[in-house]
Design a protein around this motif. Structure first.
Motif, PDB file in Angstrom:
ATOM      1  N   TYR A   1     -36.471 -18.728  38.897  1.00 37.02           N
ATOM      2  CA  TYR A   1     -35.723 -19.783  39.579  1.00 37.02           C
ATOM      3  C   TYR A   1     -36.407 -21.137  39.395  1.00 37.02           C
ATOM      4  O   TYR A   1     -35.789 -22.164  39.269  1.00 37.02           O
ATOM      5  CB  TYR A   1     -35.635 -19.446  41.063  1.00 37.02           C
TER       6      TYR A   1
ATOM      7  N   TYR B   1     -26.038  -8.615  40.783  1.00 37.90           N
ATOM      8  CA  TYR B   1     -26.762  -9.752  41.364  1.00 37.90           C
ATOM      9  C   TYR B   1     -27.887  -9.246  42.260  1.00 37.90           C
ATOM     10  O   TYR B   1     -27.644  -8.531  43.245  1.00 37.90           O
ATOM     11  CB  TYR B   1     -25.794 -10.629  42.159  1.00 37.90           C
TER      12      TYR B   1
ATOM     13  N   ARG C   1     -23.671 -11.486  38.584  1.00 38.74           N
ATOM     14  CA  ARG C   1     -24.056 -12.830  38.101  1.00 38.74           C
ATOM     15  C   ARG C   1     -23.751 -12.918  36.604  1.00 38.74           C
ATOM     16  O   ARG C   1     -24.086 -11.991  35.841  1.00 38.74           O
ATOM     17  CB  ARG C   1     -25.532 -13.077  38.361  1.00 38.74           C
TER      18      ARG C   1
ATOM     19  N   GLY D   1     -28.065 -18.709  52.730  1.00 36.33           N
ATOM     20  CA  GLY D   1     -28.468 -17.911  51.573  1.00 36.33           C
ATOM     21  C   GLY D   1     -29.779 -17.195  51.751  1.00 36.33           C
ATOM     22  O   GLY D   1     -30.307 -16.651  50.793  1.00 36.33           O
TER      23      GLY D   1
ATOM     24  N   SER E   1     -24.786 -16.781  51.144  1.00 32.51           N
ATOM     25  CA  SER E   1     -24.555 -17.907  50.232  1.00 32.51           C
ATOM     26  C   SER E   1     -23.103 -18.343  50.205  1.00 32.51           C
ATOM     27  O   SER E   1     -22.764 -19.319  49.528  1.00 32.51           O
ATOM     28  CB  SER E   1     -25.015 -17.517  48.821  1.00 32.51           C
TER      29      SER E   1
ATOM     30  N   ASP F   1     -24.839 -17.909  35.385  1.00 37.29           N
ATOM     31  CA  ASP F   1     -25.415 -17.882  36.730  1.00 37.29           C
ATOM     32  C   ASP F   1     -24.388 -18.037  37.835  1.00 37.29           C
ATOM     33  O   ASP F   1     -24.756 -18.129  39.016  1.00 37.29           O
ATOM     34  CB  ASP F   1     -26.529 -18.931  36.903  1.00 37.29           C
TER      35      ASP F   1
ATOM     36  N   GLY G   1     -29.627 -10.689  44.309  1.00 36.40           N
ATOM     37  CA  GLY G   1     -29.692 -11.273  45.648  1.00 36.40           C
ATOM     38  C   GLY G   1     -28.683 -10.633  46.596  1.00 36.40           C
ATOM     39  O   GLY G   1     -28.545 -11.065  47.730  1.00 36.40           O
TER      40      GLY G   1
ATOM     41  N   TYR H   1     -36.963 -17.001  45.427  1.00 37.44           N
ATOM     42  CA  TYR H   1     -35.702 -17.717  45.199  1.00 37.44           C
ATOM     43  C   TYR H   1     -34.998 -17.085  44.001  1.00 37.44           C
ATOM     44  O   TYR H   1     -35.629 -16.750  43.003  1.00 37.44           O
ATOM     45  CB  TYR H   1     -35.963 -19.203  44.945  1.00 37.44           C
ATOM     46  N   ILE H   2     -33.706 -16.940  44.107  1.00 36.31           N
ATOM     47  CA  ILE H   2     -32.924 -16.260  43.078  1.00 36.31           C
ATOM     48  C   ILE H   2     -31.858 -17.221  42.559  1.00 36.31           C
ATOM     49  O   ILE H   2     -31.153 -17.878  43.352  1.00 36.31           O
ATOM     50  CB  ILE H   2     -32.261 -14.994  43.644  1.00 36.31           C
ATOM     51  N   THR H   3     -31.736 -17.277  41.272  1.00 32.25           N
ATOM     52  CA  THR H   3     -30.779 -18.171  40.653  1.00 32.25           C
ATOM     53  C   THR H   3     -29.356 -17.673  40.903  1.00 32.25           C
ATOM     54  O   THR H   3     -29.064 -16.486  40.756  1.00 32.25           O
ATOM     55  CB  THR H   3     -31.030 -18.246  39.142  1.00 32.25           C
ATOM     56  N   GLY H   4     -28.510 -18.589  41.246  1.00 30.91           N
ATOM     57  CA  GLY H   4     -27.122 -18.216  41.458  1.00 30.91           C
ATOM     58  C   GLY H   4     -26.330 -19.390  41.996  1.00 30.91           C
ATOM     59  O   GLY H   4     -26.905 -20.300  42.621  1.00 30.91           O
TER      60      GLY H   4
ATOM     61  N   ASN I   1     -29.592 -16.023  48.133  1.00 30.68           N
ATOM     62  CA  ASN I   1     -30.413 -16.487  47.014  1.00 30.68           C
ATOM     63  C   ASN I   1     -31.844 -16.845  47.426  1.00 30.68           C
ATOM     64  O   ASN I   1     -32.584 -17.439  46.647  1.00 30.68           O
ATOM     65  CB  ASN I   1     -29.761 -17.645  46.255  1.00 30.68           C
TER      66      ASN I   1
END
Lengths: 515, 503
Positions: free
Chosen positions: B334, B284, B264, B358, B377, B251, B286, B233-236, B298
């Motif tokens: 994440y 980014y 990002r 996503g 996403s 973010d 992702g 999982y990727i923060t965004g 993400n």
């Protein structure tokens, strides 16, 4: 015809000639008679007293008119004093001074000294002990004036000095009954200068002695309205203040406060009466059974020593508040309020019941205390008694049974004494009914003692009304069930002494379902 | 016996009893008509009315219910349902209530406890086994329903200080995830319910046999390629085109239109320098390229070159785990993601694998390029450029003619000197000798071919032509190249009877 005043006051000196070191003077208008006496008190304390006929101060009060310069000391420093002595011991009691209000009339102040409540502050002028109050032979006055008497002129004065208790008010006529202002006028007169009634404002009178209305030897008429009678907070004995009527069965003695309105019977109200307020240690009110006493629209406040209405009073639309016990006799009592009794230091009752009492349509409320339990009505006798439209609210105790036996109260006309707020073996019963109306026929009904499962009345198949007759007032719960209508319940419904009708609105139950 | 809806099935002191001192209502199973199928609250209410109508003891007591609707009741006058510890048969009375919600009200009219009636719509594949679970707080723990199968039971949503001190009246989500079965999920938010009342809510929740799942849980947990697969999982957030001067928070993920790449924010920023040149932004991680373009995701699944079905098995397994499924291969911190309440990562529609919002798959088998739809996403569906494919079949006359040839023309200019031969995915004309083959394969760059002004990504109408000399007459057939593989065009040539070859 104006009132006729008599009194029990004994003159100790009249200040019409030199007395105790004071000399007659015209520097001050006389409060009594043709002159007064006075002396210069120049940056000193001076006492002026002399020997008089033996008198007692037990149950008695000295009334003496004095006048001191504005520069006189405060009461705590003995600015103005009354001197009494028994030939051996002489004391000067502090009775007034700068900054202390005094009974005032015609430019003079009348100070009092009561043998049952002497000031704690005094100066021992002669001897070492308190004078014998039962056998006093000396009297006079004293002043403490720290300022210079300008030119050495006389600056301290005294007028007549008497000892006694109060006034008796007779006179008046059927056509021209006496009124209170006339009493003040008599007191105000330099012919009398009793020092007992002052006018503090229009219709407001300050009192520092007992007042008795009526005459047991002659007819008397006193009728007045809209006055305030304030018994001053001065040092007199707890039992000293009295507000009485007297009369005899051979004479007409009419005493009336306020106005009676209405056509008679139960259709009466009172208005425009007196407001009798006690600011002193104690006050009692005693109405003679030989008088025709009419008390209308009046208020008695702080009559801590109780009120005896006698057997021939008509008391209508009046209030007895923060007072001692009211002894009703067989007087006619209507539309009155008894509240906040302080009888017997809040352990007594606001009204004492008797077999001949004639009371109805009255209210008893807020007879309460933080720690003690004052009551609305005291029943000293065993028996069954009717309450007619006697309403109770917020009392610590509604009925205090001191009979030692059973007391049964028939609560009539909606009277609502609470049996739960009674003492001893006391039962409250009524004869009334509650009718549930607009019922859905076929309803199942239960009337239960509130908060219990004790069923008082029931039906499993009602008509459109349901009547419950009862003789005990209490709070009840009413439950009504019908399969086709929403369950209906009312908790804490108060059954009163009056018949009541309670409409029941049952909503159709759209949720009940039985396929 | 089925769920009781008829109050006549409830008998005083058999199925229902009342503790009149403590004012407790207790239901008893298996002693009469009542089973774990329960009783509707309306039936219980109706039975109570009849008890109050007939019993000399109960009529003295306040009635327990006030009906607001058929499925919504106030429980008051001190009444409550029996708790576990008060029961002698193990089943909590309140769990036997069906199709009803209630609020227990105190003497001052304040709610002490509230339950809503949770009812699911739809069949469960195995009602005796399949069990739903639910979440009453976003990110909160899950609770399983008391009984398996389609749900019809109360769920507590409020308790005052003396009743658990909880308030779950703003969120409710339910899941049905069983091994080897399709997954179900529903929420009250989807129904527009943001203030949950003590009534009945019906949510669609169903499952079925999942023919795609072949591996067992044990195989997935212990064998390759599953054990090398991962989910990261990727923060965004945001996922919009960057606008110069706009304010962004840490973010936020934006598209820099100067180079069509995604960045990002490393901190709050409102600068005017393009993200690609700004220290406030970082590339980014992702971002993924599909065709010529880059798109943000993400969740990245490492597919280990496995076919779509195996990857799906892996993620379905992950979506049933009570533990953290975030392998965090990109070290993006994440945070924890509980599998059983995480959004479903993948699903199959026919032969097509569709990712959740996503979700992207790295290293999937190249043979699956045409059957994976990616939802990025920005909530748009993305696919790799499609290569249509098929075959041209020849009948015996063409196969037997050593001089037989074939051509594929675009229909528009066919029959003129401007006729255009269709190129295959590599740009070569689709034409050639039959050479005795029963068929030849072809492919076609469906999303990019623009021969003769063709609009890329649309179906192409074509004419396939064949001709020989000795045995095969001229033949043509109309056809359409659509976004598909397995296209078949068949040339059936008549026997040549008149051709005379030169000497």
């Amino acid at each position: 015809m104006a009132v006729s005043i008599t009194h029990d006051l004994t003159t100790l000196y009249d200040a019409q000639s030199n007395f105790g070191g004071m000399e007659t003077t015209d520097l001050m208008p006389p409060r009594y008679g043709a002159t007064c006496i006075g002396q210069s008190v120049d940056r000193e304390t001076a006492h002026f007293y002399d020997t008089v006929s033996t008198y007692s101060l037990i149950g008695q009060t000295i009334y003496v008119w004095l006048s001191a310069p504005p520069s006189a000391e405060t009461i705590d420093n003995g600015g103005i004093r009354i001197v009494i002595g028994d030939g051996s011991d002489v004391r000067a009691y502090y009775v007034g001074g700068f900054g202390t209000r005094a009974f005032t009339s015609n430019g003079w102040q009348c100070y009092v000294l009561n043998g049952d409540n002497l000031p704690t502050m005094y100066e021992q002028v002669e001897g070492t002990a308190e004078p014998d109050l039962t056998s006093l032979t000396q009297v006079g006055c004293g002043f403490n004036v720290p300022a210079k008497a300008v030119g050495g002129a006389i600056n301290c004065f005294t007028s007549i000095c008497r000892v006694g208790t109060g006034l008796t008010i007779g006179g008046g006529s059927d056509a021209e009954p006496g009124v209170f202002y006339e009493i003040f006028e008599e007191d105000f007169s330099t012919q009398n200068a009793f020092g007992i009634v002052e006018e503090m404002g229009a219709g407001i009178y300050g009192i520092q002695g007992s007042l008795t209305f009526g005459d047991d030897s002659n007819d008397s008429y006193f009728i007045d309205e809209n006055a305030v009678i304030y018994f001053h907070d001065v040092l007199v004995g707890n039992d000293f203040y009295e507000f009485n009527t007297v009369g005899s069965d051979t004479h007409i003695n009419i005493f009336q406060l306020g106005e009676k309105l209405g056509t008679g019977g139960e259709d009466v109200v009172g208005s425009d009466g007196f407001n009798i307020i006690n600011g002193g240690p104690g006050l009692s009110v005693n109405f003679s059974s030989n008088n025709s006493n009419g008390i209308y629209g009046s208020r008695f406040n702080g009559v801590s020593n109780g009120i005896d209405l006698g057997n021939n009073s008509e008391v209508i639309s009046s209030i007895f508040d923060s007072s001692g016990k009211v002894i009703a006799g067989s007087s006619f009592i209507r539309d009155c309020t008894f509240s906040g009794t302080n009888d017997n230091d809040y352990t007594g009752s606001s009204l004492l019941w008797n077999d001949n009492i004639d009371i109805r349509s009255c209210t008893f409320n807020a007879n309460i205390h933080d720690t003690n339990d004052p009551a609305a009505i005291e029943h000293p006798d065993i028996g069954t008694f009717d309450y007619n439209i006697l309403m109770f609210s917020g009392n610590d105790i509604d009925i205090r049974n001191t009979s030692g036996g059973s007391v049964t109260i028939n609560a009539l006309g909606g009277s609502n004494p609470d049996e739960q707020k009674s003492t001893g073996d006391t039962t409250v019963q009524v004869s009334a009914s509650l009718t549930l109306v607009d019922l859905q026929p076929g309803s199942r009904i239960r009337i239960l003692e509130h908060g219990t499962e004790n069923v008082l009345a029931s039906t499993d198949n009602s008509g459109d009304t349901f009547e419950y007759s009862y003789n005990i007032m209490m709070d009840v719960d009413i439950a009504i069930n019908h399969l086709d209508y929403v369950y209906w319940r009312l908790e804490g419904y108060s059954l009163t002494g009056e018949d009541a009708s309670l409409p029941i609105s049952q909503r159709e139950d759209r949720v009940y379902f039985n396929p | 016996m089925a769920r009781i809806i008829d109050p006549d099935q409830l008998n005083l002191d058999v199925e229902v009893s009342f503790d009149t001192t403590s004012r407790i209502i207790e239901l008893h199973v298996d002693t009469g008509n009542l089973t774990q199928e329960g009783v509707t609250l309306q039936a219980l209410y109706s039975a109570c009315k009849e008890f109050w109508q007939e019993d000399d003891g109960l009529i003295k007591l306040p009635f327990p219910f006030e009906a607001i609707t058929e499925v919504k009741f106030d429980l008051f006058n001190g009444w409550d349902f029996a708790e576990d510890e008060l029961k002698d048969d193990g089943d909590r009375t309140r769990d036997l209530i069906r199709e009803g919600g209630w609020s227990k009200i105190d003497d001052d009219g304040n709610p002490q406890e509230q339950y809503f009636g949770f009812v699911t719509l739809g069949e469960f594949h195995d009602p005796a086994v399949d069990i739903a679970y639910y979440q009453r707080q976003d990110g909160g723990a899950v609770d399983y329903t008391v009984y398996p199968g389609p749900v019809n039971e109360p769920v507590k949503i409020f308790g005052d200080m003396e009743h658990g001190e909880l308030d779950y009246r703003s969120y409710f989500m339910t899941f049905l995830r069983e091994q080897g079965k399709t997954y179900g999920v529903a929420s009250l938010d989807e129904q527009g319910v943001t203030n949950i009342d003590y009534t009945v809510y019906r949510l669609p929740l169903t499952n079925a046999f999942d023919p795609v799942i072949d591996a067992t849980d044990n195989e997935i947990e212990t064998e390759l390629p599953y054990t090398n697969m991962s989910i990261s999982y990727i923060t965004g957030q945001l996922f919009e085109t960057w606008v110069s001067g706009d304010s962004y928070v840490e973010d936020d993920v934006v598209l820099d239109s100067s180079n069509d790449r995604w960045y990002r924010a490393t901190a709050a920023t409102s600068g005017t320098t393009n993200p690609s040149d700004s220290a406030d932004w970082e590339p980014y991680i992702g971002e993924r390229q599909i065709g010529d373009n880059y798109y943000p995701f993400n969740v990245i699944i490492d597919g280990q070159d496995a076919v779509a079905e195996r990857i799906y098995e892996f993620t379905q397994h992950a979506n049933r785990q009570e533990t953290d499924i975030n392998d965090d291969e990109f070290t993006d911190a994440y945070g924890e993601v509980i599998g059983q309440t995480a959004p479903q990562l993948l699903e199959f529609l026919g032969e097509t694998l569709i990712t959740g919002e996503g979700v992207f798959i790295d290293d999937f088998n190249s043979g699956d390029t045409n059957r994976i739809e990616f939802n990025d996403s920005t909530e748009e569906t993305r696919t790799f450029p499609f290569v249509a494919a098929g075959s041209i079949n020849f009948n015996d006359n063409l196969q037997n003619d050593p001089n037989a040839k074939y051509w594929m023309f675009f229909e528009d200019d066919y029959g003129t000197d401007d006729a255009i031969i269709v190129n295959d995915a590599d740009g070569s004309p689709i034409t050639g000798d039959v050479s005795g083959n029963a068929s030849v394969s072809f492919d076609f760059d469906y999303d990019n071919n623009t021969q003769g002004g063709r609009t890329a990504g649309t179906d192409a109408n074509v004419i396939v032509v064949g001709i020989g000399l000795n045995t095969a007459q001229f033949v043509s057939v109309d056809g359409t190249i659509s976004r598909n593989v397995g296209l078949v065009f068949t040339l059936v040539s008549a026997l040549e009877r008149n051709y005379i070859s030169g000497s």
